[in-house]
Design a protein around this motif. Structure first.
Motif, mmCIF file in Angstrom:
data_model
loop_
_atom_site.group_PDB
_atom_site.id
_atom_site.type_symbol
_atom_site.label_atom_id
_atom_site.label_comp_id
_atom_site.label_asym_id
_atom_site.label_seq_id
_atom_site.Cartn_x
_atom_site.Cartn_y
_atom_site.Cartn_z
ATOM 1 N N HIS A 1 0.799 -1.178 0.055
ATOM 2 C CA HIS A 1 0.142 -0.014 -0.027
ATOM 3 C C HIS A 1 0.952 1.224 -0.151
ATOM 4 C CE1 HIS A 1 0.438 0.473 4.242
ATOM 5 N NE2 HIS A 1 0.730 -0.896 4.336
ATOM 6 N N ALA A 2 0.410 2.410 -0.207
ATOM 7 C CA ALA A 2 1.074 3.694 -0.065
ATOM 8 C C ALA A 2 2.081 4.008 0.964
ATOM 9 C CB ALA A 2 0.179 4.974 -0.024
ATOM 10 N N GLU A 3 1.873 3.374 2.229
ATOM 11 C CA GLU A 3 2.762 3.585 3.365
ATOM 12 C C GLU A 3 3.797 2.439 3.641
ATOM 13 O OE1 GLU A 3 0.762 4.766 6.567
ATOM 14 O OE2 GLU A 3 -0.517 6.225 5.672
ATOM 15 N N GLY A 4 3.526 1.203 3.050
ATOM 16 C CA GLY A 4 4.474 0.084 3.385
ATOM 17 C C GLY A 4 4.125 -1.160 2.419
ATOM 18 N N ALA A 5 4.602 -2.059 3.231
ATOM 19 C CA ALA A 5 4.282 -3.710 2.582
ATOM 20 C C ALA A 5 4.873 -4.760 3.464
ATOM 21 C CB ALA A 5 5.264 -3.708 1.389
ATOM 22 N N GLU A 6 4.301 -5.978 3.275
ATOM 23 C CA GLU A 6 4.633 -6.978 3.903
ATOM 24 C C GLU A 6 5.538 -8.056 3.011
ATOM 25 O OE1 GLU A 6 2.890 -11.322 5.543
ATOM 26 O OE2 GLU A 6 1.426 -9.411 5.861
ATOM 27 N N LEU A 7 6.685 -8.440 3.465
ATOM 28 C CA LEU A 7 7.805 -9.302 2.395
ATOM 29 C C LEU A 7 7.760 -10.413 3.151
ATOM 30 C CD1 LEU A 7 10.451 -6.535 2.603
ATOM 31 C CD2 LEU A 7 8.309 -6.460 0.982
ATOM 32 N N LYS A 8 7.912 -11.258 2.201
ATOM 33 C CA LYS A 8 8.255 -12.919 2.598
ATOM 34 C C LYS A 8 9.822 -13.049 2.548
ATOM 35 C CE LYS A 8 7.098 -17.814 2.071
ATOM 36 N NZ LYS A 8 6.300 -18.679 1.421
ATOM 37 N N ILE A 9 10.550 -13.313 3.606
ATOM 38 C CA ILE A 9 12.120 -13.472 3.096
ATOM 39 C C ILE A 9 12.423 -14.983 3.903
ATOM 40 C CG2 ILE A 9 12.394 -10.968 3.195
ATOM 41 C CD1 ILE A 9 13.562 -11.623 5.980
ATOM 42 N N ASP A 10 13.602 -15.198 3.581
ATOM 43 C CA ASP A 10 14.268 -16.304 4.305
ATOM 44 C C ASP A 10 14.116 -16.116 5.587
ATOM 45 O OD1 ASP A 10 17.004 -17.647 5.246
ATOM 46 O OD2 ASP A 10 15.883 -18.942 3.938
ATOM 47 N N GLU A 11 13.778 -17.183 6.456
ATOM 48 C CA GLU A 11 13.626 -16.998 7.938
ATOM 49 C C GLU A 11 14.802 -16.627 8.681
ATOM 50 O OE1 GLU A 11 11.985 -19.701 11.798
ATOM 51 O OE2 GLU A 11 11.444 -20.446 9.610
ATOM 52 N N TYR A 12 16.021 -16.999 7.948
ATOM 53 C CA TYR A 12 17.221 -16.812 8.615
ATOM 54 C C TYR A 12 18.168 -15.476 8.100
ATOM 55 C CZ TYR A 12 15.973 -21.215 10.622
ATOM 56 O OH TYR A 12 15.253 -22.416 10.920
ATOM 57 N N ALA A 13 17.469 -15.020 7.294
ATOM 58 C CA ALA A 13 18.156 -13.696 6.700
ATOM 59 C C ALA A 13 18.280 -12.553 7.601
ATOM 60 C CB ALA A 13 17.360 -13.196 5.407
ATOM 61 N N ALA A 14 19.421 -12.077 7.888
ATOM 62 C CA ALA A 14 19.520 -11.018 8.614
ATOM 63 C C ALA A 14 19.158 -9.466 8.024
ATOM 64 C CB ALA A 14 21.100 -10.887 9.360
ATOM 65 N N LEU A 15 18.374 -8.957 8.791
ATOM 66 C CA LEU A 15 17.901 -7.692 8.123
ATOM 67 C C LEU A 15 18.321 -6.507 8.916
ATOM 68 C CD1 LEU A 15 14.305 -8.173 6.831
ATOM 69 C CD2 LEU A 15 16.376 -7.871 5.663
ATOM 70 N N PRO A 16 18.924 -5.183 8.449
ATOM 71 C CA PRO A 16 18.945 -4.051 9.214
ATOM 72 C C PRO A 16 17.791 -3.300 9.418
ATOM 73 C CG PRO A 16 19.728 -3.593 6.911
ATOM 74 C CD PRO A 16 19.336 -5.031 6.776
ATOM 75 N N GLY A 17 17.994 -2.247 10.050
ATOM 76 C CA GLY A 17 16.715 -1.456 10.546
ATOM 77 C C GLY A 17 16.256 -0.755 9.342
ATOM 78 N N SER A 18 17.110 -0.522 8.294
ATOM 79 C CA SER A 18 16.548 0.385 7.273
ATOM 80 C C SER A 18 17.405 -0.226 5.773
ATOM 81 C CB SER A 18 16.670 1.756 7.472
ATOM 82 O OG SER A 18 18.150 2.099 7.632
ATOM 83 N N PHE A 19 16.680 -0.273 4.753
ATOM 84 C CA PHE A 19 17.504 -0.742 3.643
ATOM 85 C C PHE A 19 16.569 -0.169 2.369
ATOM 86 C CE2 PHE A 19 14.305 -3.806 5.546
ATOM 87 C CZ PHE A 19 13.504 -3.944 4.576
ATOM 88 N N LEU A 20 17.109 -0.650 1.140
ATOM 89 C CA LEU A 20 16.178 -0.369 -0.028
ATOM 90 C C LEU A 20 15.641 -1.588 -0.597
ATOM 91 C CD1 LEU A 20 16.522 2.091 -1.603
ATOM 92 C CD2 LEU A 20 18.332 1.353 -3.206
ATOM 93 N N LEU A 21 14.469 -1.491 -1.080
ATOM 94 C CA LEU A 21 13.860 -2.458 -1.439
ATOM 95 C C LEU A 21 13.332 -2.296 -3.000
ATOM 96 C CD1 LEU A 21 12.071 -5.030 -1.101
ATOM 97 C CD2 LEU A 21 9.960 -3.468 -0.712
ATOM 98 N N TYR A 22 14.030 -2.913 -3.802
ATOM 99 C CA TYR A 22 13.876 -2.878 -5.297
ATOM 100 C C TYR A 22 12.753 -3.618 -5.881
ATOM 101 C CZ TYR A 22 14.804 -2.407 -10.374
ATOM 102 O OH TYR A 22 14.538 -2.407 -11.589
ATOM 103 N N VAL A 23 11.792 -3.227 -6.496
ATOM 104 C CA VAL A 23 10.751 -4.033 -6.928
ATOM 105 C C VAL A 23 11.117 -3.856 -8.647
ATOM 106 C CG1 VAL A 23 8.299 -4.567 -7.104
ATOM 107 C CG2 VAL A 23 9.375 -3.750 -5.091
ATOM 108 N N PRO A 24 11.474 -4.839 -9.225
ATOM 109 C CA PRO A 24 11.812 -4.843 -10.899
ATOM 110 C C PRO A 24 10.294 -4.363 -11.406
ATOM 111 C CG PRO A 24 13.027 -6.685 -9.971
ATOM 112 C CD PRO A 24 12.080 -5.988 -8.710
ATOM 113 N N THR A 25 9.319 -5.089 -11.228
ATOM 114 C CA THR A 25 8.084 -4.907 -11.980
ATOM 115 C C THR A 25 7.528 -3.444 -11.833
ATOM 116 O OG1 THR A 25 6.698 -5.634 -9.935
ATOM 117 C CG2 THR A 25 7.143 -7.124 -11.792
#
Length: 97
Positions: free
Chosen positions: A40-64
């Protein structure tokens, strides 16, 4: 005197989508593949590998979409991740997608 109950505003509609995306960690330009499940305009729900380490902020690139979203991690439950958008950027020039 009566107790006044203030109702919560309804949650923003989150249309379901199924988009391939890449999480780009800016410090190392590392990439984590993911799937956008709803957006939606303010955010999203992502599905990632359960063991992937994520920082507090990042860039999400959506090719479509041809768009990179500046994201803040809001919550995580195993493979499900909620992010808040803080603006958009054009496609990273060095990204192959």
């Amino acid at each position: 005197m009566e107790d006044t109950v203030v109702p919560k505003p309804p949650r923003a509609h989150r249309p379901r989508v199924l988009k391939r995306a890449t999480i780009i960690v800016s410090a190392t330009n590392s990439e984590i593949t993911c799937t956008v499940r709803n957006m939606h305009a303010e955010g999203a729900e992502l599905k990632i590998d359960e063991y992937a380490a994520l920082p507090g902020s990042f860039l999400l690139y959506v090719p479509t979409d041809g768009t990179a979203y500046s994201c803040e991690l809001r919550w995580r439950q195993r493979q499900r991740v909620g992010v808040r958008f803080h603006g958009t950027l054009p496609k990273p020039k060095w990204h192959y997608g």
